[in-house]
Design a protein around this motif. Structure first.
Motif, PDB file in Angstrom:
ATOM      1  N   TRP A 144      25.731  10.643  73.660  1.00 33.58           N
ATOM      2  CA  TRP A 144      24.302  10.966  73.583  1.00 33.58           C
ATOM      3  C   TRP A 144      23.930  11.710  72.299  1.00 33.58           C
ATOM      4  O   TRP A 144      22.743  11.886  72.001  1.00 33.58           O
ATOM      5  N   ILE A 145      24.916  12.155  71.501  1.00 33.97           N
ATOM      6  CA  ILE A 145      24.596  12.971  70.327  1.00 33.97           C
ATOM      7  C   ILE A 145      23.856  12.157  69.267  1.00 33.97           C
ATOM      8  O   ILE A 145      23.985  10.931  69.193  1.00 33.97           O
ATOM      9  N   PHE A 165      39.290  26.166  76.082  1.00 31.24           N
ATOM     10  CA  PHE A 165      38.570  26.258  74.822  1.00 31.24           C
ATOM     11  C   PHE A 165      37.172  25.706  75.019  1.00 31.24           C
ATOM     12  O   PHE A 165      36.980  24.640  75.616  1.00 31.24           O
ATOM     13  N   TYR A 166      36.178  26.445  74.502  1.00 30.58           N
ATOM     14  CA  TYR A 166      34.775  26.053  74.608  1.00 30.58           C
ATOM     15  C   TYR A 166      34.225  25.938  73.183  1.00 30.58           C
ATOM     16  O   TYR A 166      34.144  26.936  72.468  1.00 30.58           O
ATOM     17  N   LEU A 167      33.893  24.713  72.797  1.00 25.45           N
ATOM     18  CA  LEU A 167      33.416  24.455  71.446  1.00 25.45           C
ATOM     19  C   LEU A 167      31.948  24.036  71.515  1.00 25.45           C
ATOM     20  O   LEU A 167      31.612  22.996  72.081  1.00 25.45           O
ATOM     21  N   TYR A 168      31.077  24.881  70.951  1.00 22.98           N
ATOM     22  CA  TYR A 168      29.638  24.635  70.911  1.00 22.98           C
ATOM     23  C   TYR A 168      29.292  24.049  69.545  1.00 22.98           C
ATOM     24  O   TYR A 168      29.915  24.398  68.544  1.00 22.98           O
ATOM     25  N   PHE A 169      28.293  23.168  69.498  1.00 21.37           N
ATOM     26  CA  PHE A 169      27.980  22.507  68.234  1.00 21.37           C
ATOM     27  C   PHE A 169      26.511  22.112  68.176  1.00 21.37           C
ATOM     28  O   PHE A 169      25.828  22.006  69.200  1.00 21.37           O
ATOM     29  N   SER A 170      26.056  21.881  66.955  1.00 18.23           N
ATOM     30  CA  SER A 170      24.687  21.424  66.734  1.00 18.23           C
ATOM     31  C   SER A 170      24.591  19.934  67.013  1.00 18.23           C
ATOM     32  O   SER A 170      25.356  19.140  66.445  1.00 18.23           O
ATOM     33  N   ASN A 171      23.651  19.550  67.863  1.00 17.41           N
ATOM     34  CA  ASN A 171      23.313  18.152  68.046  1.00 17.41           C
ATOM     35  C   ASN A 171      22.225  17.819  67.031  1.00 17.41           C
ATOM     36  O   ASN A 171      21.034  17.932  67.316  1.00 17.41           O
ATOM     37  N   VAL A 176      21.968  21.956  71.117  1.00 15.87           N
ATOM     38  CA  VAL A 176      23.347  22.453  71.137  1.00 15.87           C
ATOM     39  C   VAL A 176      24.101  21.736  72.246  1.00 15.87           C
ATOM     40  O   VAL A 176      23.609  21.614  73.371  1.00 15.87           O
ATOM     41  N   GLY A 177      25.297  21.246  71.916  1.00 16.64           N
ATOM     42  CA  GLY A 177      26.189  20.664  72.908  1.00 16.64           C
ATOM     43  C   GLY A 177      27.425  21.519  73.075  1.00 16.64           C
ATOM     44  O   GLY A 177      27.656  22.467  72.315  1.00 16.64           O
ATOM     45  N   VAL A 178      28.249  21.191  74.077  1.00 19.84           N
ATOM     46  CA  VAL A 178      29.489  21.927  74.300  1.00 19.84           C
ATOM     47  C   VAL A 178      30.578  20.961  74.746  1.00 19.84           C
ATOM     48  O   VAL A 178      30.333  20.059  75.556  1.00 19.84           O
ATOM     49  N   LEU A 179      31.771  21.141  74.178  1.00 16.08           N
ATOM     50  CA  LEU A 179      32.957  20.391  74.566  1.00 16.08           C
ATOM     51  C   LEU A 179      33.999  21.366  75.075  1.00 16.08           C
ATOM     52  O   LEU A 179      34.025  22.537  74.666  1.00 16.08           O
ATOM     53  N   PRO A 195      23.010  17.605  76.415  1.00 19.87           N
ATOM     54  CA  PRO A 195      22.996  18.848  75.636  1.00 19.87           C
ATOM     55  C   PRO A 195      22.914  20.082  76.533  1.00 19.87           C
ATOM     56  O   PRO A 195      22.294  20.045  77.603  1.00 19.87           O
ATOM     57  N   LEU A 196      23.524  21.149  76.088  1.00 20.98           N
ATOM     58  CA  LEU A 196      23.350  22.441  76.753  1.00 20.98           C
ATOM     59  C   LEU A 196      21.967  23.005  76.440  1.00 20.98           C
ATOM     60  O   LEU A 196      21.312  23.596  77.304  1.00 20.98           O
TER      61      LEU A 196
END
Length: 523
Positions: A144-145, A165-171, A176-179, A195-196
């Motif tokens: 979906w990104i 591990f929690y990796l947050y990132f810019s969509n 913001v998304g999280v893996l 997205p978060l």
């Protein structure tokens, strides 16, 4: 640079004295410790070097990091927006995969970030030799990104006993998304399937660009997330009004508070969080706008596009945040090319390090001006008692090695200080080995400790050709060589020209393309 130039000028084609199985001296008795270790390798399937009389006809000049500068971190990969986490004694650094954009548009293209849908993974335990692990394919994990930029990572041991591990990132610039994963190299998963943070997030207003997340976990195990960009309604150059912080839920993928503004002067982007001794530290990139307004006494205005910081003990109380000043100049202020600025500071091995990006690899290439960034690191002087940070800047010199590489350990081929003509053998997005793409390719590992004596060189390789080992500089007497014809990864060994002891820099050079070095070890 001087080492390489001297080698190129004096390079001889007659370098066939090693790799024949000849001990070059008195043969060790079969019961010696070295022979015992070699026997174990032979039982594992290692074979003695062939003796085909191969030579290395040329030396690759395709290097974009010199032997006397620790920056950029990677000589091979464009990468930006760093974040870091420690695990099992290694420091893992993640960043925006600018190389994906470069591969898509080439030397003549521009870095618009539109093709970037993955993250780079690098790690180290000595701060100068870095292992390239490959990428996190964000698009495959979270289809979906729009794009994926600017990661921020934390880890926490959960009830199952595993480190999560929690990796947050810019969509892109809109959310913001999280893996999540239970290993720093994955496999990664998308726990939400969406997205978060997005334009649909309830309770989040007046924040037009909901991106560039920063995350930390405090002493209570509570997670906190910051982000923001653009200008709010009624915002100004001085106070754009868009920096936000929120408490994360226990699952790290929900919210446990309202979204609260951080009043960050001349805020631009690149939010990040740290937690030190009961205090939350918010860092951000200041804008390029002229500093026409300044209302904070006893603290100087930040320089253009620098990194600034604020502190508090009560992050959900907007007026509790104290502006402390800027502490990391734009790379252009240190004589490098000007660029945007995005950084993360991290404590490792008792020292604080400032991870950032600059245009140094692009400048070294001299074939593109498209805005492709590379990671750098410098030491950061931070007083933990007062949280005062001494201003610093990007440098070519970088940082010092904090421990030696153990020559007698199994060392990954993709771990290096710098290299030329080297790419990677990749499977399922992760790197298996270093791979030559030019004849005369070489890699350099800094500060290798051989102990009291090492007598045999071993390597797991795939391909057909010759690999030569030099110590301290290319062009010195040949230390070892192996020749091989391996259709798959297989161990090869050869005795050294003479025993080696102490600490040396190691150069491994290859005669042909498509040779893969999985690992190496001295006995």
């Amino acid at each position: 640079m001087k080492k390489l130039l001297s080698f190129i000028l004096g390079f001889t084609l007659v370098l066939t004295g090693c790799g024949t199985g000849d001990s070059g001296g008195v043969e060790e008795p079969a019961t010696s410790p070295v022979q015992s270790k070699l026997d174990e390798k032979i039982q594992e399937g290692y074979i003695e070097s062939l003796n085909k009389g191969l030579v290395i006809p040329e030396v690759s000049n395709s290097y974009y990091k010199t032997e006397d500068t620790a920056n950029p971190i990677s000589p091979n990969i464009f990468c930006a927006d760093p974040t870091a986490v420690e695990y099992n004694g290694r420091l893992y650094v993640y960043g925006t995969n600018d190389h994906q954009q470069y591969d898509a548009v080439g030397d003549e293209g521009k870095n618009t970030y539109g093709h970037i849908k993955s993250f780079v993974i690098l790690s180290t335990d000595d701060m100068v030799n870095w292992t390239y692990h490959g990428i996190i394919d964000t698009e495959a994990i979270a289809p979906w990104i729009l794009s994926s930029w600017a990661p921020s990572i934390v880890s926490r041991v959960e009830d199952d006993g595993l480190t999560h591990f929690y990796l947050y990132f810019s969509n892109s610039g809109c959310g913001v998304g999280v893996l999540t994963a239970t290993d720093p190299c994955g496999p990664w998963s998308d726990p939400l399937g969406r997205p978060l943070i997005s334009s649909e997030t309830e309770g989040l207003t007046d924040c037009p660009n909901r991106f560039d997340p920063g995350v930390c976990i405090d002493e209570n195990g509570t997670g906190w997330l910051s982000f923001g960009g653009g200008v709010a309604r009624g915002g100004t150059d001085y106070m754009p009004g868009v920096a936000r912080i929120v408490q994360l839920g226990e699952d790290m993928t929900s919210f446990a508070s309202d979204f609260v503004e951080i009043k960050a002067p001349y805020f631009f982007e690149a939010s990040e969080l740290n937690y030190i001794n009961g205090t939350y530290i918010y860092t951000y990139n200041t804008s390029w706008e002229p500093r026409l307004t300044w209302e904070i006494e006893d603290v100087s205005k930040p320089t253009a596009c620098s990194m600034a910081y604020m502190t508090t003990k009560t992050p959900l109380v907007t007026d509790s945040w104290q502006y402390r000043g800027d502490y990391f100049y734009n790379p252009g202020e240190s004589g490098l090319d000007y660029s945007n600025n995005h950084s993360h500071f991290h404590k490792y091995g008792g020292k604080y390090y400032m991870f950032h990006h600059n245009m140094l690899r692009q400048a070294n290439m001299k074939t593109t001006t498209g805005g492709f960034r590379s990671l750098g690191v410098v030491e950061l002087q931070l007083d933990e008692s007062t949280l005062e940070i001494t201003k610093t800047m990007s440098t070519r010199q970088g940082v010092q090695q904090i421990k030696n590489v153990d020559a007698k350990a199994l060392n990954e081929g993709e771990t290096l200080f710098t290299s030329a003509g080297i790419s990677y053998d990749v499977e399922d997005c992760l790197v298996k080995a270093a791979k030559t793409v030019e004849k005369g390719a070489w890699l350099y590992v800094k500060g290798v400790d051989f102990g009291e004596s090492s007598e045999v060189f071993t390597a797991i390789v795939k391909g057909s050709g010759r690999a030569e080992v030099y110590l301290d500089a290319m062009g010195t007497p040949l230390t070892a060589a192996i020749e091989f014809e391996n259709g798959e990864y297989k161990g090869v060994y050869s005795k050294l020209s003479q025993p080696v002891s102490g600490v040396h820099d190691v150069y491994i050079m290859f005669n042909d393309t498509d040779i893969c070095l999985d690992s190496w070890q001295f006995l």
